[in-house]
Design a protein around this motif. Sequence first.
Motif, mmCIF file in Angstrom:
data_model
loop_
_atom_site.group_PDB
_atom_site.id
_atom_site.type_symbol
_atom_site.label_atom_id
_atom_site.label_comp_id
_atom_site.label_asym_id
_atom_site.label_seq_id
_atom_site.Cartn_x
_atom_site.Cartn_y
_atom_site.Cartn_z
ATOM 1 N N GLU A 32 0.826 -1.211 0.000
ATOM 2 C CA GLU A 32 0.000 0.000 0.000
ATOM 3 C C GLU A 32 0.865 1.268 0.000
ATOM 4 O OE1 GLU A 32 -3.570 2.053 2.603
ATOM 5 O OE2 GLU A 32 -2.257 0.613 3.576
ATOM 6 N N GLN A 33 1.994 1.230 0.677
ATOM 7 C CA GLN A 33 2.865 2.402 0.750
ATOM 8 C C GLN A 33 3.463 2.756 -0.609
ATOM 9 O OE1 GLN A 33 5.652 1.107 3.690
ATOM 10 N NE2 GLN A 33 4.083 0.909 5.263
ATOM 11 N N GLN A 34 3.578 1.772 -1.480
ATOM 12 C CA GLN A 34 4.158 2.004 -2.798
ATOM 13 C C GLN A 34 3.102 2.236 -3.875
ATOM 14 O OE1 GLN A 34 7.212 -0.974 -3.579
ATOM 15 N NE2 GLN A 34 7.436 -1.210 -1.377
ATOM 16 N N ILE A 35 1.891 1.780 -3.626
ATOM 17 C CA ILE A 35 0.769 2.008 -4.545
ATOM 18 C C ILE A 35 -0.051 3.127 -3.917
ATOM 19 C CG2 ILE A 35 -1.184 0.957 -5.753
ATOM 20 C CD1 ILE A 35 1.454 -0.388 -6.476
ATOM 21 N N ASP A 36 0.465 4.348 -4.016
ATOM 22 C CA ASP A 36 -0.115 5.475 -3.278
ATOM 23 C C ASP A 36 -1.447 5.965 -3.845
ATOM 24 O OD1 ASP A 36 0.941 6.581 -5.575
ATOM 25 O OD2 ASP A 36 2.043 8.156 -4.550
ATOM 26 N N PHE A 37 -1.878 5.424 -4.974
ATOM 27 C CA PHE A 37 -3.162 5.830 -5.533
ATOM 28 C C PHE A 37 -4.290 4.881 -5.114
ATOM 29 C CE2 PHE A 37 -0.565 3.629 -8.631
ATOM 30 C CZ PHE A 37 -1.377 2.610 -9.108
ATOM 31 N N ALA A 38 -3.993 3.892 -4.267
ATOM 32 C CA ALA A 38 -5.055 3.050 -3.695
ATOM 33 C C ALA A 38 -5.777 3.871 -2.637
ATOM 34 C CB ALA A 38 -4.463 1.790 -3.076
ATOM 35 N N ARG A 39 -7.098 3.807 -2.632
ATOM 36 C CA ARG A 39 -7.914 4.558 -1.665
ATOM 37 C C ARG A 39 -8.022 3.827 -0.335
ATOM 38 N NH1 ARG A 39 -8.022 9.667 -3.180
ATOM 39 N NH2 ARG A 39 -8.509 9.843 -5.389
ATOM 40 N N ALA A 40 -8.015 2.517 -0.373
ATOM 41 C CA ALA A 40 -8.071 1.697 0.844
ATOM 42 C C ALA A 40 -7.317 0.407 0.553
ATOM 43 C CB ALA A 40 -9.511 1.402 1.225
ATOM 44 N N ALA A 67 -7.290 2.785 -12.620
ATOM 45 C CA ALA A 67 -6.358 2.758 -11.489
ATOM 46 C C ALA A 67 -5.948 1.326 -11.167
ATOM 47 C CB ALA A 67 -6.976 3.442 -10.279
ATOM 48 N N VAL A 68 -6.895 0.391 -11.234
ATOM 49 C CA VAL A 68 -6.547 -1.026 -11.025
ATOM 50 C C VAL A 68 -5.572 -1.457 -12.109
ATOM 51 C CG1 VAL A 68 -7.417 -3.393 -10.958
ATOM 52 C CG2 VAL A 68 -8.739 -1.558 -9.882
ATOM 53 N N ALA A 69 -5.846 -1.069 -13.346
ATOM 54 C CA ALA A 69 -4.973 -1.418 -14.466
ATOM 55 C C ALA A 69 -3.574 -0.827 -14.294
ATOM 56 C CB ALA A 69 -5.593 -0.963 -15.784
ATOM 57 N N ARG A 70 -3.460 0.336 -13.662
ATOM 58 C CA ARG A 70 -2.145 0.933 -13.372
ATOM 59 C C ARG A 70 -1.421 0.179 -12.271
ATOM 60 N NH1 ARG A 70 -3.761 6.521 -11.815
ATOM 61 N NH2 ARG A 70 -2.134 6.233 -10.290
ATOM 62 N N CYS A 71 -2.170 -0.371 -11.336
ATOM 63 C CA CYS A 71 -1.568 -1.087 -10.209
ATOM 64 C C CYS A 71 -0.900 -2.387 -10.652
ATOM 65 C CB CYS A 71 -2.641 -1.383 -9.159
ATOM 66 S SG CYS A 71 -2.068 -2.378 -7.773
ATOM 67 N N LEU A 72 -1.566 -3.133 -11.517
ATOM 68 C CA LEU A 72 -1.103 -4.483 -11.858
ATOM 69 C C LEU A 72 0.305 -4.530 -12.450
ATOM 70 C CD1 LEU A 72 -4.492 -5.945 -13.123
ATOM 71 C CD2 LEU A 72 -3.488 -6.065 -10.822
ATOM 72 N N PRO A 73 0.687 -3.646 -13.377
ATOM 73 C CA PRO A 73 2.055 -3.700 -13.899
ATOM 74 C C PRO A 73 3.069 -2.895 -13.073
ATOM 75 C CG PRO A 73 0.791 -2.126 -15.168
ATOM 76 C CD PRO A 73 -0.162 -2.760 -14.183
ATOM 77 N N HIS A 74 2.610 -2.232 -12.026
ATOM 78 C CA HIS A 74 3.500 -1.423 -11.187
ATOM 79 C C HIS A 74 4.663 -2.301 -10.710
ATOM 80 C CE1 HIS A 74 4.899 0.897 -7.734
ATOM 81 N NE2 HIS A 74 4.187 1.924 -8.187
ATOM 82 N N PRO A 75 5.892 -1.814 -10.760
ATOM 83 C CA PRO A 75 7.057 -2.627 -10.365
ATOM 84 C C PRO A 75 6.944 -3.216 -8.957
ATOM 85 C CG PRO A 75 7.781 -0.628 -11.451
ATOM 86 C CD PRO A 75 6.291 -0.487 -11.258
#
Length: 97
Positions: A32-40, A67-75
């Motif tokens: 969560e700390q690295q995926i800062d665009f997650a709301r919860a 936003a989900v689509a951005r999360c999945l390939p996030h390093p």
Amino acid sequence: MMRHVVLFRRLPAVTENAALEAGLVEHMRTLEQQIDFARAWTVAANELDRPICWDYILDATFDDAEAVARCLPHPAHQALVADLKQYFEWVAVDYTC
């Protein structure tokens, strides 16, 4: 808003390793700390021992499907997936809330 719900359970062929499992679950929590665009972002362990239950849940909320689509390939997410696949299998559901 979009919910991203993932259930995890130990792979059938993997011997339980409490220390490794605890580290992997902590890794899920700190993502969560690295995926800062997650709301919860919630990671919790199953509390009842029933045959249909999985071991853990990751329940995240995002603004939308993009936003989900951005999360999945996030390093950071990809690094987590690489670590998890040695120990867990998972299923996911994404839905608008």
